[in-house]
Design a protein around this motif. Structure first.
Motif, PDB file in Angstrom:
ATOM      1  N   LEU A   9       0.825  -1.206   0.000  1.00 31.05           N
ATOM      2  CA  LEU A   9       0.000   0.000   0.000  1.00 31.05           C
ATOM      3  C   LEU A   9       0.861   1.259   0.000  1.00 31.05           C
ATOM      4  O   LEU A   9       0.520   2.257  -0.638  1.00 31.05           O
ATOM      5  CB  LEU A   9      -0.938  -0.017   1.208  1.00 31.05           C
ATOM      6  CG  LEU A   9      -2.065  -1.050   1.134  1.00 31.05           C
ATOM      7  CD1 LEU A   9      -2.730  -1.214   2.494  1.00 31.05           C
ATOM      8  CD2 LEU A   9      -3.094  -0.668   0.078  1.00 31.05           C
ATOM      9  N   LYS A  10       1.983   1.230   0.713  1.00 30.01           N
ATOM     10  CA  LYS A  10       2.901   2.365   0.687  1.00 30.01           C
ATOM     11  C   LYS A  10       3.458   2.586  -0.715  1.00 30.01           C
ATOM     12  O   LYS A  10       3.582   3.725  -1.188  1.00 30.01           O
ATOM     13  CB  LYS A  10       4.050   2.143   1.670  1.00 30.01           C
ATOM     14  CG  LYS A  10       3.673   2.273   3.131  1.00 30.01           C
ATOM     15  CD  LYS A  10       4.903   2.018   4.013  1.00 30.01           C
ATOM     16  CE  LYS A  10       4.605   2.167   5.478  1.00 30.01           C
ATOM     17  NZ  LYS A  10       5.816   1.886   6.321  1.00 30.01           N
ATOM     18  N   ASP A  11       3.795   1.495  -1.399  1.00 31.57           N
ATOM     19  CA  ASP A  11       4.318   1.608  -2.768  1.00 31.57           C
ATOM     20  C   ASP A  11       3.267   2.204  -3.695  1.00 31.57           C
ATOM     21  O   ASP A  11       3.575   3.049  -4.548  1.00 31.57           O
ATOM     22  CB  ASP A  11       4.757   0.241  -3.283  1.00 31.57           C
ATOM     23  CG  ASP A  11       6.029  -0.262  -2.608  1.00 31.57           C
ATOM     24  OD1 ASP A  11       6.718   0.546  -1.966  1.00 31.57           O
ATOM     25  OD2 ASP A  11       6.319  -1.472  -2.721  1.00 31.57           O
ATOM     26  N   LEU A  12       2.026   1.750  -3.550  1.00 26.78           N
ATOM     27  CA  LEU A  12       0.938   2.285  -4.373  1.00 26.78           C
ATOM     28  C   LEU A  12       0.736   3.767  -4.071  1.00 26.78           C
ATOM     29  O   LEU A  12       0.590   4.593  -4.987  1.00 26.78           O
ATOM     30  CB  LEU A  12      -0.346   1.503  -4.102  1.00 26.78           C
ATOM     31  CG  LEU A  12      -1.608   1.962  -4.835  1.00 26.78           C
ATOM     32  CD1 LEU A  12      -1.431   1.847  -6.341  1.00 26.78           C
ATOM     33  CD2 LEU A  12      -2.825   1.155  -4.369  1.00 26.78           C
ATOM     34  N   ASN A  13       0.738   4.128  -2.787  1.00 30.37           N
ATOM     35  CA  ASN A  13       0.545   5.508  -2.367  1.00 30.37           C
ATOM     36  C   ASN A  13       1.643   6.416  -2.913  1.00 30.37           C
ATOM     37  O   ASN A  13       1.384   7.536  -3.371  1.00 30.37           O
ATOM     38  CB  ASN A  13       0.519   5.574  -0.838  1.00 30.37           C
ATOM     39  CG  ASN A  13       0.164   6.933  -0.293  1.00 30.37           C
ATOM     40  OD1 ASN A  13      -0.869   7.499  -0.632  1.00 30.37           O
ATOM     41  ND2 ASN A  13       1.019   7.462   0.570  1.00 30.37           N
ATOM     42  N   ALA A  14       2.888   5.925  -2.873  1.00 30.19           N
ATOM     43  CA  ALA A  14       4.011   6.733  -3.361  1.00 30.19           C
ATOM     44  C   ALA A  14       4.117   6.715  -4.882  1.00 30.19           C
ATOM     45  O   ALA A  14       4.678   7.643  -5.476  1.00 30.19           O
ATOM     46  CB  ALA A  14       5.321   6.220  -2.754  1.00 30.19           C
ATOM     47  N   GLY A  15       3.547   5.671  -5.503  1.00 31.56           N
ATOM     48  CA  GLY A  15       3.737   5.505  -6.938  1.00 31.56           C
ATOM     49  C   GLY A  15       2.726   6.196  -7.819  1.00 31.56           C
ATOM     50  O   GLY A  15       2.938   6.320  -9.033  1.00 31.56           O
ATOM     51  N   VAL A  16       1.624   6.677  -7.237  1.00 31.20           N
ATOM     52  CA  VAL A  16       0.596   7.318  -8.063  1.00 31.20           C
ATOM     53  C   VAL A  16       1.174   8.524  -8.794  1.00 31.20           C
ATOM     54  O   VAL A  16       0.970   8.696 -10.003  1.00 31.20           O
ATOM     55  CB  VAL A  16      -0.619   7.732  -7.201  1.00 31.20           C
ATOM     56  CG1 VAL A  16      -1.603   8.541  -8.038  1.00 31.20           C
ATOM     57  CG2 VAL A  16      -1.308   6.507  -6.628  1.00 31.20           C
ATOM     58  N   LEU A  17       1.935   9.363  -8.082  1.00 28.21           N
ATOM     59  CA  LEU A  17       2.473  10.577  -8.704  1.00 28.21           C
ATOM     60  C   LEU A  17       3.606  10.282  -9.682  1.00 28.21           C
ATOM     61  O   LEU A  17       4.050  11.188 -10.386  1.00 28.21           O
ATOM     62  CB  LEU A  17       2.953  11.559  -7.632  1.00 28.21           C
ATOM     63  CG  LEU A  17       1.861  12.187  -6.763  1.00 28.21           C
ATOM     64  CD1 LEU A  17       2.448  13.259  -5.854  1.00 28.21           C
ATOM     65  CD2 LEU A  17       0.739  12.780  -7.608  1.00 28.21           C
ATOM     66  N   ARG A  18       4.045   9.044  -9.732  1.00 23.42           N
ATOM     67  CA  ARG A  18       5.011   8.658 -10.767  1.00 23.42           C
ATOM     68  C   ARG A  18       4.362   8.707 -12.142  1.00 23.42           C
ATOM     69  O   ARG A  18       5.005   9.054 -13.141  1.00 23.42           O
ATOM     70  CB  ARG A  18       5.524   7.241 -10.482  1.00 23.42           C
ATOM     71  CG  ARG A  18       6.536   6.697 -11.484  1.00 23.42           C
ATOM     72  CD  ARG A  18       6.699   5.205 -11.287  1.00 23.42           C
ATOM     73  NE  ARG A  18       5.462   4.488 -11.605  1.00 23.42           N
ATOM     74  CZ  ARG A  18       5.228   3.210 -11.294  1.00 23.42           C
ATOM     75  NH1 ARG A  18       6.121   2.528 -10.616  1.00 23.42           N
ATOM     76  NH2 ARG A  18       4.090   2.632 -11.637  1.00 23.42           N
ATOM     77  N   ASP A  19       3.061   8.370 -12.184  1.00 21.66           N
ATOM     78  CA  ASP A  19       2.342   8.311 -13.461  1.00 21.66           C
ATOM     79  C   ASP A  19       1.340   9.444 -13.639  1.00 21.66           C
ATOM     80  O   ASP A  19       0.883   9.690 -14.754  1.00 21.66           O
ATOM     81  CB  ASP A  19       1.596   6.978 -13.577  1.00 21.66           C
ATOM     82  CG  ASP A  19       2.532   5.786 -13.604  1.00 21.66           C
ATOM     83  OD1 ASP A  19       3.636   5.917 -14.159  1.00 21.66           O
ATOM     84  OD2 ASP A  19       2.156   4.728 -13.063  1.00 21.66           O
ATOM     85  N   ILE A  20       0.978  10.120 -12.554  1.00 22.01           N
ATOM     86  CA  ILE A  20      -0.066  11.139 -12.602  1.00 22.01           C
ATOM     87  C   ILE A  20       0.499  12.470 -12.125  1.00 22.01           C
ATOM     88  O   ILE A  20       1.139  12.541 -11.073  1.00 22.01           O
ATOM     89  CB  ILE A  20      -1.278  10.748 -11.719  1.00 22.01           C
ATOM     90  CG1 ILE A  20      -1.778   9.346 -12.076  1.00 22.01           C
ATOM     91  CG2 ILE A  20      -2.393  11.772 -11.862  1.00 22.01           C
ATOM     92  CD1 ILE A  20      -2.234   9.181 -13.515  1.00 22.01           C
TER      93      ILE A  20
END
Length: 287
Positions: A146-157
């Motif tokens: 969940l931390k990876d998902l939370n941190a990774g959203v702004l990688r693509d958005i």
């Protein structure tokens, strides 16, 4: 810390219109880390305000007006004690440490739609595939995922201020590669549900102690995910943060559209509407 919150919403019309009842969801919601000390809600023109609790347990005010107006002003104020830790530790149940895990039957029943992806909106498979790309192996740590998902959203958005009403579909946000905080939160929520987690939308206020007094506050949208033992954990993908240390929740729901701060209509022509302005101030209380 003790915080004061002031939320002003102003509508302007080119001529007098008859205001219909407005639903107001602007009052902070108490929790283990937040206690409301005082609150007030005022409207101009004067309104009769009634209070109720919705299906999610949110405090909802309905303002009913008896006279026409060219301007509507809604002012919500609150003083809260905020004690959410900056670095929270979550006592996740052992059976939920490793992903994938299975919720208990009671949790499955009670989470219901909060754990179900929206298959009726086009693009769900794309969101699911995007979410599954964060899973690094057959067994992984649930909170780390969940931390990876939370941190990774702004990688693509790319975050952008968006004044239009409503929330983009999660697939639409992926397609546009940009969105507001509510769009980014909706994408995170839908991705978490595709991974099998129960997730819900949260509306409220953001307090940034590093900003000036004039800028230290804003309406905000984020997400919470349910992990057995730990309960509902806040994730703010717009800022890559976890926990409630800078967040003041007002309402929880299945989707953002159910907890918009102010919703209402008027009797008149579409062109009668001129503008809407929203200002929010969240400050440390000096007392």
């Amino acid at each position: 810390m003790r915080l004061t919150i002031e939320h002003n919403t102003r509508y302007r019309y080119s001529r007098e219109v008859m205001l219909q009842p407005h639903k107001l969801i602007v009052t902070p919601r108490d929790s283990g880390g937040l206690t409301t000390v005082q609150r007030s809600l005022e409207c101009s023109p004067p309104a009769e305000i009634s209070w109720t609790i919705d299906v999610f347990g949110n405090l909802v005010a309905t303002a009913s007006f008896s006279e026409p107006a060219r301007e509507l002003m809604i002012v919500g104020k609150a003083v809260v004690d905020h004690v959410a830790p900056e670095w929270p530790i979550y006592a996740i149940s052992p059976e939920a440490h490793s992903y994938p895990f299975t919720y208990s039957l009671d949790d499955v029943i009670d989470l219901g739609a909060l754990a179900q992806p929206d298959w009726l909106t086009p693009g769900g498979e794309r969101v699911g595939a995007w979410a599954r790309a964060f899973v690094m192996g057959l067994q992984t740590d649930s909170l780390s995922l969940l931390k990876d998902l939370n941190a990774g959203v702004l990688r693509d958005i790319h975050y952008r201020v968006r004044d239009e009403e409503g929330t983009q579909s999660p697939a639409g946000t992926l397609e546009l590669r940009s969105g507001s905080c509510r769009d980014i939160a909706a994408l995170f929520i839908e991705a978490a549900r595709h991974l099998g987690f129960g997730a819900r939308a949260v509306s409220g206020y953001l307090f940034d102690p590093d900003q000036t007094d004039e800028d230290a506050g804003a309406t905000h949208a984020w997400a919470e995910v349910y992990l057995p033992g730990a309960g509902w954990i806040a994730f703010d993908p717009s800022h890559r943060r976890m926990g409630n240390s800078q967040l003041i929740p007002v309402a929880f729901a299945r989707s953002n559209r159910q907890i918009m701060p102010v919703t209402g209509e008027y009797i008149g022509a579409a062109q009668d509407f001129e503008s809407m302005d929203v200002t929010v101030h969240v400050r440390l209380d000096p007392r």
